[in-house]
Enzyme design. Structure first.
Site, PDB file in Angstrom:
ATOM      1  CE  LYS A   3      -2.198  -1.195   3.803  1.00 31.72           C
ATOM      2  NZ  LYS A   3      -1.498  -2.470   4.083  1.00 31.72           N
TER       3      LYS A   3
ATOM      4  NE  ARG B 171      -5.015  -1.502   9.792  1.00 30.10           N
ATOM      5  CZ  ARG B 171      -3.964  -0.954   9.204  1.00 30.10           C
ATOM      6  NH1 ARG B 171      -3.990   0.292   8.827  1.00 30.10           N
ATOM      7  NH2 ARG B 171      -2.890  -1.667   9.001  1.00 30.10           N
TER       8      ARG B 171
ATOM      9  NE  ARG C  24       7.450  -2.460   6.238  1.00 26.78           N
ATOM     10  CZ  ARG C  24       6.118  -2.497   6.245  1.00 26.78           C
ATOM     11  NH1 ARG C  24       5.443  -1.839   5.332  1.00 26.78           N
ATOM     12  NH2 ARG C  24       5.483  -3.198   7.148  1.00 26.78           N
TER      13      ARG C  24
ATOM     14  NE  ARG D 180       5.863  -0.435  10.112  1.00 27.37           N
ATOM     15  CZ  ARG D 180       4.755  -0.486   9.365  1.00 27.37           C
ATOM     16  NH1 ARG D 180       4.721   0.142   8.211  1.00 27.37           N
ATOM     17  NH2 ARG D 180       3.692  -1.142   9.770  1.00 27.37           N
TER      18      ARG D 180
ATOM     19  NE  ARG E  30       1.656  -4.973  11.060  1.00 29.57           N
ATOM     20  CZ  ARG E  30       2.753  -4.769  10.340  1.00 29.57           C
ATOM     21  NH1 ARG E  30       3.924  -5.179  10.776  1.00 29.57           N
ATOM     22  NH2 ARG E  30       2.668  -4.148   9.201  1.00 29.57           N
TER      23      ARG E  30
END
Ligand code: AP5
Ligand code: ZN
Length: 215
Positions: A13, A88, A127, A160, A171
């Site tokens: 996203k 969400r 990431r 992160r 998640r």
């Protein structure tokens, strides 16, 4: 254009948001980025949000909805926006619809980026994000020119806190339980655009722009 980017953690996203907002000259509103900025600055909101984010849980609706409603009133959102990571929950989606109605606005598209669960963990765990400018990289799929250094600003690349395998798995489960029902919600409204998010980054971006331009 008023649009939403929907998709599980690690679907791409944030990566695709960069392309869309440039192409359509609209602001990028990422609730995750807003919360992370507040955490960095040590605000009251940041302290509250951190408790949930570190565990891979959603920040409560009452904190999230008001934040987005306020942001949508800003001058730069007048002619459109791209929401990333919001709504969400069905509650958030209903609240957004109400808020837009009050402003005589409505949503044009919901871009739903589809990626299989097996690929999501690898994407999120690999990431790295620039600590200064926020640019996102991937250790395998989108490497910086110099290991650990941002191409744009030479800032340090960090992982992160919620990108460990355990928290990403949590998640994804939270996404399936609380966010996935939005696909049907927006399909019923006739504004969903499904995108194969398993293709290379540039190809996914081209496909999104083409679909939005032709709709
Ligand atoms: P948020 O920041 O929104 O995280 P997320 O939805 O979990 O999504 P991610 O940022 O993990 O993934 P992405 O889809 O943007 O992927 P990216 O482009 O980076 O939310 C974080 C937390 O904040 C939540 O858990 C919650 O606690 C809270 N929160 C936020 N909004 C909320 C709300 N509305 N309500 C309640 N709580 C909220 O890509 C991932 C990686 O893959 C990158 O390394 C990238 O380089 C790579 N990649 C991308 N595309 C490709 C591709 N096509 N091929 C190969 N690699 C790719
Ligand atoms: Zn940078």
């Amino acid at each position: 254009m008023r649009a939403i980017l929907l998709g599980p953690p690690g679907a791409g996203k944030g990566t695709q948001a960069d392309t869309i907002v440039k192409e359509f000259s609209i602001p990028h509103i990422s609730t995750g980025d807003i919360f992370r900025k507040n955490i960095k600055e040590g605000t009251v909101l940041g302290k509250k949000a951190k408790e949930y984010m570190d565990q891979g849980l959603l920040v409560p609706d009452e904190l999230t909805v008001e934040l987005v409603k306020d942001r949508l009133l800003d001058e730069d959102c007048k002619n459109g926006f791209l929401l990333d990571g919001f709504p969400r929950t069905i509650f958030q989606a209903d609240a957004l619809e109400e808020a837009l109605k009050d402003m005589n606005q409505s949503l044009d598209y919901v871009v739903n980026i589809e990626v299989r669960k097996e690929l999501l963990i690898e994407r999120a765990v690999g990431r790295r994000v620039c600590k200064d400018c926020g640019q996102t990289y991937h250790m395998t799929f989108n490497r910086p020119a110099v290991e650990g250094v941002c191409d744009n600003c030479k800032g340090e690349l960090l992982q992160r806190k919620d990108d460990t395998e355990e928290t990403v798995t949590k998640r994804i489960n939270v996404y399936q339980e609380q966010t996935e029902p939005l696909i049907e919600y927006y399909t019923n409204k006739g504004i969903i655009v499904n995108i194969d998010g398993e293709k290379p980054i540039a190809e996914v971006g081209k496909n999104i722009v083409a679909k939005l331009r032709n709709k």
